[in-house]
Scaffold this active site. Structure first.
Site, PDB file in Angstrom:
ATOM      1  N   GLU A  94       6.937  23.906   0.245  1.00  0.00           N
ATOM      2  CA  GLU A  94       6.530  22.507   0.202  1.00  0.00           C
ATOM      3  C   GLU A  94       5.294  22.352  -0.683  1.00  0.00           C
ATOM      4  OE1 GLU A  94       8.218  21.083   4.565  1.00  0.00           O
ATOM      5  OE2 GLU A  94       6.044  21.223   4.283  1.00  0.00           O
TER       6      GLU A  94
ATOM      7  N   CYS B  88      -1.162  19.751  -4.462  1.00  0.00           N
ATOM      8  CA  CYS B  88      -1.411  20.891  -3.579  1.00  0.00           C
ATOM      9  C   CYS B  88      -0.169  21.776  -3.639  1.00  0.00           C
ATOM     10  CB  CYS B  88      -1.669  20.397  -2.153  1.00  0.00           C
ATOM     11  SG  CYS B  88      -1.880  21.715  -0.937  1.00  0.00           S
TER      12      CYS B  88
ATOM     13  N   CYS C 146       3.609  32.542   5.226  1.00  0.00           N
ATOM     14  CA  CYS C 146       2.263  33.064   4.986  1.00  0.00           C
ATOM     15  C   CYS C 146       2.132  34.447   5.612  1.00  0.00           C
ATOM     16  CB  CYS C 146       1.212  32.125   5.580  1.00  0.00           C
ATOM     17  SG  CYS C 146      -0.495  32.595   5.181  1.00  0.00           S
TER      18      CYS C 146
ATOM     19  N   CYS D 127      -2.963  32.517  11.186  1.00  0.00           N
ATOM     20  CA  CYS D 127      -4.025  31.706  11.797  1.00  0.00           C
ATOM     21  C   CYS D 127      -3.387  30.767  12.817  1.00  0.00           C
ATOM     22  CB  CYS D 127      -4.763  30.920  10.724  1.00  0.00           C
ATOM     23  SG  CYS D 127      -5.505  31.964   9.438  1.00  0.00           S
TER      24      CYS D 127
ATOM     25  N   CYS E 248      -2.735  26.838  12.299  1.00  0.00           N
ATOM     26  CA  CYS E 248      -2.048  26.405  11.080  1.00  0.00           C
ATOM     27  C   CYS E 248      -0.538  26.486  11.279  1.00  0.00           C
ATOM     28  CB  CYS E 248      -2.481  27.275   9.900  1.00  0.00           C
ATOM     29  SG  CYS E 248      -1.657  26.851   8.350  1.00  0.00           S
TER      30      CYS E 248
ATOM     31  N   CYS F 295      -3.408  18.746   5.839  1.00  0.00           N
ATOM     32  CA  CYS F 295      -3.903  20.122   5.887  1.00  0.00           C
ATOM     33  C   CYS F 295      -3.398  20.846   7.132  1.00  0.00           C
ATOM     34  CB  CYS F 295      -5.432  20.098   5.874  1.00  0.00           C
ATOM     35  SG  CYS F 295      -6.195  21.719   5.973  1.00  0.00           S
TER      36      CYS F 295
END
Length: 373
Positions: A112, A125, A132, A136, A139, A361
């Site tokens: 994305e 962005c 990933c 974390c 997230c 975010c």
């Protein structure tokens, strides 16, 4: 206002393509060498490059080159490394794009990207990985796990695809419809895909590429210390650190890479990262209610920051399904910022954009179960 668009189900377009060279990652000299090997005039390379830099990757749309060359491009190169699966439009003008990969065994995996328009700038962005490598816990991307590193061509292709979309359908109202800034803040840890990210930055900055100034490119990392050092030596773009805690005990929990590169090492690295005149490092800090917004957290953050080289960007926590966290109330966020400012630290509260389409975010996660909107 532009509408949400479901382009096509991935199974209809994402056919397995051999690992061919990708058009978005080729420079002029490489294209010239190809033209020579194909017995085409060298000037054709510049024509192809000009189309590419406009966001036109489909050879059939390159009207000033021969049909023979168009066919050669389609058979010898992967001209369009990504397929646009879905575009979603927020009430604030933000657009989220879901792209499918078309590369070998990674065909069908999704990433994305987000376009964030403002009155005087337009920021893309971009993602550097599918999923990933870090986990974390606050997230949403981290819940997907790691699936693949993107190639330089796939990273640059995100920008080119968005550029083409904005040309076809500009953002309405007084918001900017041109891409002026790039942030590596999408899916993935950019410095865990170091080689591809370095190459993509070079392609973005090159005068024969998109010719974007180094000052308009920002890379956000969770704190991979050796890679930050190498970034400063090779591609010293604007740097942002996903900090989120200023004690090792809490950061070990929120940003697990801290267990490998603790705050003392990160601090030493940031002190020597090269900064252009009037530039600074951004310390990103998502405020979590009762977790990292307490008085002791404020004091720890105040001690960590180097006010001469850094500023703090406080970020609203954007919820996602199943998250155990709550965001700090907005009034408390403003108080936290004012406390930092009173200590001589530059601090801002980031305005959250695209939250209604899960584009804010920490909310990006490729949902392969959704091919229509």
């Amino acid at each position: 206002m532009p509408t949400n668009t479901a382009i096509t189900p991935p199974t209809a377009t994402l056919t397995n393509t051999p690992d061919l060279p990708q058009l978005p990652e080729l420079g002029l000299s490489e294209l010239q060498a190809l033209m020579t090997s194909w017995q085409q005039p060298k000037f054709r390379a510049k024509q192809v490059l000009d189309w590419r830099n406009k966001g036109v990757l489909n050879p059939d749309e390159m009207k000033n080159i021969s049909a023979e060359l168009r066919e050669k491009l389609k058979t010898e190169l992967l001209c369009e490394p990504l397929s646009l699966i879905r575009r979603e439009c927020s009430s604030d003008g933000t657009r989220k794009y879901v792209f499918g990969l078309k590369r070998g065994r990674f065909t069908g995996k999704m990433v994305e990207s987000v376009f964030i328009p403002e009155e005087k700038r337009g920021t893309v962005c971009i993602s550097s990985q599918v999923g990933c490598v870090l986990d974390c816990p606050f997230c949403y991307t981290g819940t997907q796990g790691f699936e693949a590193n993107l190639t330089p061509g796939e990273i640059v292709a995100q920008i080119l695809a968005i550029k083409a979309d904005l040309h076809r359908e500009p953002v309405s109202g007084e918001l900017h419809s041109d891409i002026t800034h790039i942030v590596y803040m999408g899916m993935g840890e950019p410095l865990a895909n170091e080689e591809s990210v370095h190459r993509s930055i070079g392609l973005l900055m090159h005068e024969e590429g998109l010719n974007i100034s180094r000052r308009r490119i920002t890379l956000s990392t969770s704190g991979l210390v050796p890679q930050i050092t190498r970034l400063g030596e090779v591609q010293p773009v604007n740097l942002a650190i996903s900090l989120h805690a200023a004690t090792d005990s809490l950061r070990d929990e929120l940003v697990p890479i801290n267990r490998k590169y603790p705050l003392a090492e990160l601090r030493q690295c940031l002190n020597v990262y090269p900064l252009a005149k009037q530039r600074h490092i951004t310390l990103e800090y998502v405020l979590l209610d009762g977790v990292n917004d307490r008085p002791e957290d404020l004091q720890a953050l105040s001690r960590f920051v180097n006010p001469e080289r850094e500023r703090v960007n406080l970020i609203q926590f954007n919820p996602y399904p199943g998250s155990p966290y709550r965001g700090t109330p907005k009034d408390n966020m403003r108080e936290f910022a004012q406390s930092l400012i009173s200590k001589g630290i530059r601090a801002t509260v980031r305005r959250s954009r695209g939250q209604d389409i899960m584009a804010a975010c920490g909310q990006l996660k490729a949902d392969t179960s959704r091919t229509e909107k």
